[in-house]
Design an enzyme around this catalytic site. Structure first.
Site, PDB file in Angstrom:
ATOM      1  N   GLN A   1      52.041  36.296  30.975  1.00 24.81           N
ATOM      2  CA  GLN A   1      50.736  36.813  31.394  1.00 24.81           C
ATOM      3  C   GLN A   1      50.880  38.139  32.125  1.00 24.81           C
ATOM      4  O   GLN A   1      51.726  38.281  33.008  1.00 24.81           O
ATOM      5  CB  GLN A   1      50.068  35.783  32.327  1.00 24.81           C
ATOM      6  CG  GLN A   1      48.859  36.341  33.064  1.00 24.81           C
ATOM      7  CD  GLN A   1      47.706  35.371  33.149  1.00 24.81           C
ATOM      8  OE1 GLN A   1      47.204  34.902  32.116  1.00 24.81           O
ATOM      9  NE2 GLN A   1      47.313  35.075  34.366  1.00 24.81           N
TER      10      GLN A   1
ATOM     11  N   HIS B   1      46.318  46.089  39.222  1.00 26.33           N
ATOM     12  CA  HIS B   1      45.707  44.840  39.673  1.00 26.33           C
ATOM     13  C   HIS B   1      45.544  44.832  41.203  1.00 26.33           C
ATOM     14  O   HIS B   1      46.175  44.015  41.894  1.00 26.33           O
ATOM     15  CB  HIS B   1      46.580  43.675  39.199  1.00 26.33           C
ATOM     16  CG  HIS B   1      45.873  42.352  39.119  1.00 26.33           C
ATOM     17  ND1 HIS B   1      45.469  41.662  40.237  1.00 26.33           N
ATOM     18  CD2 HIS B   1      45.514  41.588  38.071  1.00 26.33           C
ATOM     19  CE1 HIS B   1      44.873  40.536  39.875  1.00 26.33           C
ATOM     20  NE2 HIS B   1      44.886  40.468  38.561  1.00 26.33           N
TER      21      HIS B   1
ATOM     22  N   ARG C   1      51.913  38.177  44.717  1.00 24.64           N
ATOM     23  CA  ARG C   1      50.510  37.744  44.851  1.00 24.64           C
ATOM     24  C   ARG C   1      49.841  38.645  45.877  1.00 24.64           C
ATOM     25  O   ARG C   1      49.815  38.368  47.093  1.00 24.64           O
ATOM     26  CB  ARG C   1      50.434  36.288  45.292  1.00 24.64           C
ATOM     27  CG  ARG C   1      48.980  35.788  45.484  1.00 24.64           C
ATOM     28  CD  ARG C   1      48.198  35.741  44.211  1.00 24.64           C
ATOM     29  NE  ARG C   1      48.836  34.851  43.234  1.00 24.64           N
ATOM     30  CZ  ARG C   1      48.597  34.916  41.932  1.00 24.64           C
ATOM     31  NH1 ARG C   1      47.769  35.829  41.458  1.00 24.64           N
ATOM     32  NH2 ARG C   1      49.216  34.085  41.117  1.00 24.64           N
TER      33      ARG C   1
ATOM     34  N   GLU D   1      40.045  46.292  39.693  1.00 30.36           N
ATOM     35  CA  GLU D   1      41.211  46.625  38.889  1.00 30.36           C
ATOM     36  C   GLU D   1      40.867  47.647  37.805  1.00 30.36           C
ATOM     37  O   GLU D   1      40.118  47.353  36.880  1.00 30.36           O
ATOM     38  CB  GLU D   1      41.757  45.339  38.248  1.00 30.36           C
ATOM     39  CG  GLU D   1      41.940  44.184  39.226  1.00 30.36           C
ATOM     40  CD  GLU D   1      42.056  42.833  38.540  1.00 30.36           C
ATOM     41  OE1 GLU D   1      42.267  42.798  37.306  1.00 30.36           O
ATOM     42  OE2 GLU D   1      41.942  41.803  39.228  1.00 30.36           O
TER      43      GLU D   1
ATOM     44  N   ARG E   1      55.331  44.036  35.980  1.00 32.73           N
ATOM     45  CA  ARG E   1      55.247  43.549  37.367  1.00 32.73           C
ATOM     46  C   ARG E   1      56.378  42.583  37.729  1.00 32.73           C
ATOM     47  O   ARG E   1      56.512  42.199  38.891  1.00 32.73           O
ATOM     48  CB  ARG E   1      53.898  42.906  37.619  1.00 32.73           C
ATOM     49  CG  ARG E   1      53.664  41.632  36.801  1.00 32.73           C
ATOM     50  CD  ARG E   1      52.335  40.973  37.165  1.00 32.73           C
ATOM     51  NE  ARG E   1      52.189  39.692  36.449  1.00 32.73           N
ATOM     52  CZ  ARG E   1      51.293  38.770  36.777  1.00 32.73           C
ATOM     53  NH1 ARG E   1      50.470  38.974  37.796  1.00 32.73           N
ATOM     54  NH2 ARG E   1      51.216  37.634  36.097  1.00 32.73           N
TER      55      ARG E   1
ATOM     56  N   ASP F   1      35.260  36.703  37.492  1.00 29.90           N
ATOM     57  CA  ASP F   1      36.351  37.285  36.698  1.00 29.90           C
ATOM     58  C   ASP F   1      35.690  38.045  35.558  1.00 29.90           C
ATOM     59  O   ASP F   1      35.367  37.468  34.529  1.00 29.90           O
ATOM     60  CB  ASP F   1      37.260  36.163  36.174  1.00 29.90           C
ATOM     61  CG  ASP F   1      38.567  36.716  35.615  1.00 29.90           C
ATOM     62  OD1 ASP F   1      39.456  35.896  35.266  1.00 29.90           O
ATOM     63  OD2 ASP F   1      38.698  37.956  35.530  1.00 29.90           O
TER      64      ASP F   1
HETATM   65  O1  TA6 Z   1      42.555  40.173  36.885  1.00 28.55           O
HETATM   66  C1  TA6 Z   1      41.983  38.927  36.726  1.00 28.55           C
HETATM   67  C2  TA6 Z   1      42.991  37.988  36.112  1.00 28.55           C
HETATM   68  O2  TA6 Z   1      43.225  38.289  34.762  1.00 28.55           O
HETATM   69  C3  TA6 Z   1      42.441  36.573  36.313  1.00 28.55           C
HETATM   70  O3  TA6 Z   1      42.034  36.012  35.080  1.00 28.55           O
HETATM   71  C4  TA6 Z   1      43.610  35.849  36.969  1.00 28.55           C
HETATM   72  O4  TA6 Z   1      44.447  35.294  35.978  1.00 28.55           O
HETATM   73  C5  TA6 Z   1      44.278  36.974  37.727  1.00 28.55           C
HETATM   74  O5  TA6 Z   1      44.269  38.051  36.798  1.00 28.55           O
HETATM   75  C6  TA6 Z   1      45.627  36.667  38.305  1.00 28.55           C
HETATM   76  O6  TA6 Z   1      46.587  36.490  37.289  1.00 28.55           O
HETATM   77  P1  TA6 Z   1      48.085  36.080  37.764  1.00 28.55           P
HETATM   78  O7  TA6 Z   1      48.887  36.033  36.498  1.00 28.55           O
HETATM   79  O8  TA6 Z   1      48.543  37.155  38.709  1.00 28.55           O
HETATM   80  O9  TA6 Z   1      47.947  34.771  38.477  1.00 28.55           O
END
Ligand code: TA6
Length: 297
Positions: free
Chosen positions: A80, A167, A56, A273, A85, A211
Site C-alpha cells: 500500500q 501524505h 505514522r 494530501e 516511504r 477519506d
Molecule cells: O490517504 C488516505 C489513505 O489512503 C487512507 O485510505 C488510509 O489508508 C491512509 O491513507 C493511511 O494509509 P496507511 O497505509 O499509511 O495506513
C-alpha cells in the site's frame, strides 16, 4: 543555517529558529516547527522511527502507487502506497540562501535533497517494480513555511507510469473546529461511501471518518485553506499535483491502527494530501516529472 545529520536523520534550523527533521527512512519529514518551537505536524506516539514500517505521521511519501491498484498490472503487487516511504533514501546535500550577503536572517531558507533510485532500491522492491528510475525529494524550510517536492526521471528504455502523493499529517488543536476551504464545487471520490463520485458544497468539515480524493474545481494553483475556529492555520499550494486527499481516521480506524497513539489523537490531526493519484502519470524514457507542495501558516 545549522545542519546536522547522522546515518538516520537530517535536521536543519534557521537563524530565526524554524526547524525541520527528516528521517532517511522514507525521506519522511517527522517534525516541522515554527520559530516559537510550535510543532506543525502530527506524529503518532507509537510511530515506528526505526525503519520497521512506514512512519505514522509527519509527511510519508507515496510513490509509485497511491493505496493499492489491484487492476494495474505494473503496480498491483506493491505494498500500500508503494515502496518510497519504506525505503532508505540517501542525503544528497543541502543548499541554503543565507550564504548570499544580500539576505537578511528573516529571508533565510534551506533546501535538503534526498535521493532514491533503482540503483539504491532494495532487491524485493526492484523485483516488484523493475523500472529504471531516479527520484530526488527536496524539503525546503523557510520562515514562511515548508515545501516538499519530488522529481522523478525515467532513466530506462521502457516507459512507466506512477502515482505520487505527499501524505501530510497536519497538527491541529480540535478536529471539530476545523473547516477546509478552497474545495468548493469540487468533484470528489468518497472512499467511505462506496467510492461514489460527489460534489463538494461549501466548506469541508470533519464529523466522522473522512477519506476523500478531491479534484479542486478552482484549478491547480488555488490554495486549500485549513481554518480552526474561524482563523486560518494552514494554506496548501500545489505545483503539478492534480488532487487533494482529505483524510481523518476517526475513532474506529484509529483504534484499528496499532501505531496510532494516542487513540483520540485523530482529534489533533487532519491529513491534507497533495498528489497525482487519479489515473497514472506516464514517463517516456528520459522524461522528468516534478510535483511539489508548499504549506504556509
Ligand atoms: O490517504 C488516505 C489513505 O489512503 C487512507 O485510505 C488510509 O489508508 C491512509 O491513507 C493511511 O494509509 P496507511 O497505509 O499509511 O495506513
Amino acid at each position: 543555517v545549522n545542519i546536522s545529520h547522522d546515518n538516520s536523520r537530517v535536521s536543519a534550523v534557521l537563524p530565526t529558529g524554524e526547524s525541520v527533521d527528516v528521517l532517511l527512512f522514507g525521506a519522511t519529514v517527522i517534525s516541522w516547527k515554527d520559530r516559537a518551537g510550535n510543532e506543525k505536524l502530527w506524529l503518532s506516539d507509537a510511530a515506528k522511527l526505526d525503519g520497521s514500517k512506514a512512519v505514522r505521521g509527519g509527511i510519508p511519501l507515496v510513490f509509485p502507487v497511491f493505496g493499492t491498484a489491484p487492476d494495474h498490472a505494473a503496480t498491483s503487487s506493491l505494498p500500500q502506497h508503494g515502496f518510497a516511504r519504506n525505503s532508505k533514501w540517501e542525503f544528497l546535500g543541502k543548499s541554503s540562501s543565507e550564504s548570499s550577503p544580500s539576505t537578511s536572517p528573516s529571508d533565510a531558507s534551506v533546501k535538503l535533497d534526498f535521493g532514491l533510485s533503482s540503483a539504491t532500491l532494495d532487491e524485493k522492491s526492484k523485483s516488484l517494480w523493475p523500472f529504471t528510475f531516479s527520484a530526488i525529494y527536496s524539503v525546503t524550510l523557510t520562515t514562511e513555511g515548508l515545501s516538499t517536492g519530488i522529481v522523478v526521471t525515467n532513466d530506462g528504455q521502457e516507459p512507466f507510469e506512477f502515482q505520487t502523493l505527499l501524505h501530510t499529517y497536519l497538527r491541529i488543536k480540535d478536529i471539530t473546529k476545523i473547516e477546509v476551504t478552497g474545495l468548493e464545487d469540487s468533484e470528489y471520490i468518497d472512499k467511505v461511501d462506496g467510492a461514489k463520485t460527489k460534489s463538494q458544497s461549501g466548506a469541508v468539515t470533519i464529523t466522522g471518518e473522512t477519506d476523500r480524493v478531491y479534484t479542486p474545481a478552482k484549478g491547480p494553483s488555488s490554495p486549500v485553506i485549513v481554518s480552526e475556529g474561524g482563523s486560518e492555520i494552514f494554506s496548501v499550494l500545489r505545483d503539478n499535483l492534480k488532487e487533494i486527499v482529505v483524510w481523518n481516521p476517526w475513532t474506529e480506524k484509529a483504534a484499528g491502527m496499532g501505531d496510532f497513539e494516542p487513540k483520540d489523537g485523530f482529534k489533533n490531526m487532519i491529513c491534507i494530501e497533495a498528489g497525482s493519484v487519479r489515473g497514472w502519470t506516464a514517463l517516456e524514457p528520459g522524461d522528468v516529472f516534478n510535483g511539489a507542495q508548499t504549506i504556509s501558516y
